[in-house]
Design a protein around this motif. Structure first.
Motif, mmCIF file in Angstrom:
data_model
loop_
_atom_site.group_PDB
_atom_site.id
_atom_site.type_symbol
_atom_site.label_atom_id
_atom_site.label_comp_id
_atom_site.label_asym_id
_atom_site.label_seq_id
_atom_site.Cartn_x
_atom_site.Cartn_y
_atom_site.Cartn_z
ATOM 1 N N ASP A 32 0.828 -1.204 0.000
ATOM 2 C CA ASP A 32 0.000 0.000 0.000
ATOM 3 C C ASP A 32 0.864 1.256 0.000
ATOM 4 N N GLN A 72 -2.040 -9.244 2.558
ATOM 5 C CA GLN A 72 -3.273 -8.530 2.900
ATOM 6 C C GLN A 72 -4.524 -9.245 2.413
ATOM 7 N N THR A 75 -7.373 -11.005 4.840
ATOM 8 C CA THR A 75 -8.283 -10.182 5.644
ATOM 9 C C THR A 75 -9.283 -9.406 4.800
ATOM 10 N N LEU A 76 -9.249 -9.615 3.502
ATOM 11 C CA LEU A 76 -10.135 -8.844 2.625
ATOM 12 C C LEU A 76 -11.590 -9.253 2.794
ATOM 13 N N ASP A 77 -12.461 -8.263 2.751
ATOM 14 C CA ASP A 77 -13.896 -8.514 2.688
ATOM 15 C C ASP A 77 -14.454 -7.687 1.537
ATOM 16 N N VAL A 79 -15.852 -4.760 1.332
ATOM 17 C CA VAL A 79 -15.495 -3.351 1.330
ATOM 18 C C VAL A 79 -13.997 -3.149 1.079
ATOM 19 N N SER A 80 -13.174 -3.847 1.860
ATOM 20 C CA SER A 80 -11.725 -3.659 1.725
ATOM 21 C C SER A 80 -11.221 -4.189 0.387
ATOM 22 N N ASN A 83 -12.010 -1.488 -2.156
ATOM 23 C CA ASN A 83 -11.093 -0.354 -1.983
ATOM 24 C C ASN A 83 -9.711 -0.674 -2.535
ATOM 25 N N LEU A 84 -9.267 -1.917 -2.311
ATOM 26 C CA LEU A 84 -7.943 -2.328 -2.772
ATOM 27 C C LEU A 84 -7.825 -2.232 -4.293
#
Length: 262
Positions: A32, A72, A75-77, A79-80, A83-84
């Motif tokens: 990031d 990473q 842990t992604l769902d 929303v995240s 965004n990623l």
């Protein structure tokens, strides 16, 4: 000459050619923080009005960019995850939309997000040792920084599906045979070859080159008839430039044209 160095990204602006370098050893993974620095560096180069060509390169012996930060992913769902990928798309789209040509010097592994970065450039020059591919399906995802869209627009749809579905890693030579890269050079020569090409481009009328890029990109997304109309409008716009007069005069006088971008 102007230079700036961040933690993982640096850029150099010299005359009409800019060079952006990724330096995040050992694999230049797109964390990031690195993406943030890449975005800032692209903005800086885009803000330099005299730039006529940008070269994207990376330091290291093994990799150009080996992909996104896989740590990473677990842990992604919903929303995240959105965004990623939207962040990566925004940065790569900004690069693809640059008003000047962007050349990618691929010196090693270009995987996942690294290959998507290369695809956002206009021209790709790869070293013999380079390897390319999209391993995302083996991780339970798909290329999310534009790979599923840019790859089939560059090579055949069937080959794009084969590469993305299987996650197979291909050699620089196979990438060249399928039109994924424009040139394969000896190891250690990708930057040098990119600079040679950049200098050739920088010596041409910059407005004409910029118009040509925009016309090709816009025309590719519409019908042939609409593309022809775009081409005509671009040609007419160029008829009003001082660079056209300079190019014609230089041709008649058998000298090298000196274009000022007006």
């Amino acid at each position: 000459m102007k230079e700036s160095r961040l933690s993982f990204v640096s850029y150099e602006i010299s005359d009409f050619i800019s060079t952006l370098t990724i330096d995040h050893p050992p694999l230049n993974v797109l964390t990031d923080e690195l993406l943030n620095e890449l975005d800032s560096a692209i903005d800086a180069v885009l803000g330099y009005d005299a730039c006529r060509v940008l070269i994207i390169r990376a330091k290291g012996e093994k990799a150009f960019v080996a992909g996104a930060d896989i740590n990473q992913f677990s842990t992604l769902d919903e929303v995240s995850g959105k965004n990623l990928v939207e962040k990566g798309k925004m940065i790569f789209d900004k690069l693809a939309g640059a008003p000047f040509p962007v050349i990618c010097a691929i010196n090693g592994l270009a995987l996942g997000g690294g290959l998507e970065l290369a695809l956002a450039c206009d021209i790709r020059i790869a070293e013999q040792k380079a390897k390319m591919g999209f391993p995302e399906t083996g991780l339970g995802v798909l290329p999310g920084y534009g790979g599923t869209q840019r790859l089939p627009r560059l090579i055949s749809v069937g080959k794009a599906k084969e590469l993305i579905f299987s996650g197979v890693i291909i050699s620089a030579e196979e990438a060249y045979e399928n039109g994924l890269v424009e040139k394969v050079v000896s190891n250690g020569e990708s930057l040098k070859e990119s600079l040679v090409l950049a200098e050739k481009i920088a010596g041409k009328a910059p407005i004409a080159v910029s118009k040509a890029k925009a016309t090709i990109d816009r025309g590719f997304a519409v019908s042939l008839a609409e593309g022809q109309e775009i081409e005509t409008r671009s040609f007419v716009d160029l008829c009003q430039t001082e660079d056209l007069k300079e190019g014609v005069n230089a041709f008649g006088e058998k000298r090298r044209a000196v274009f000022i971008g007006k």
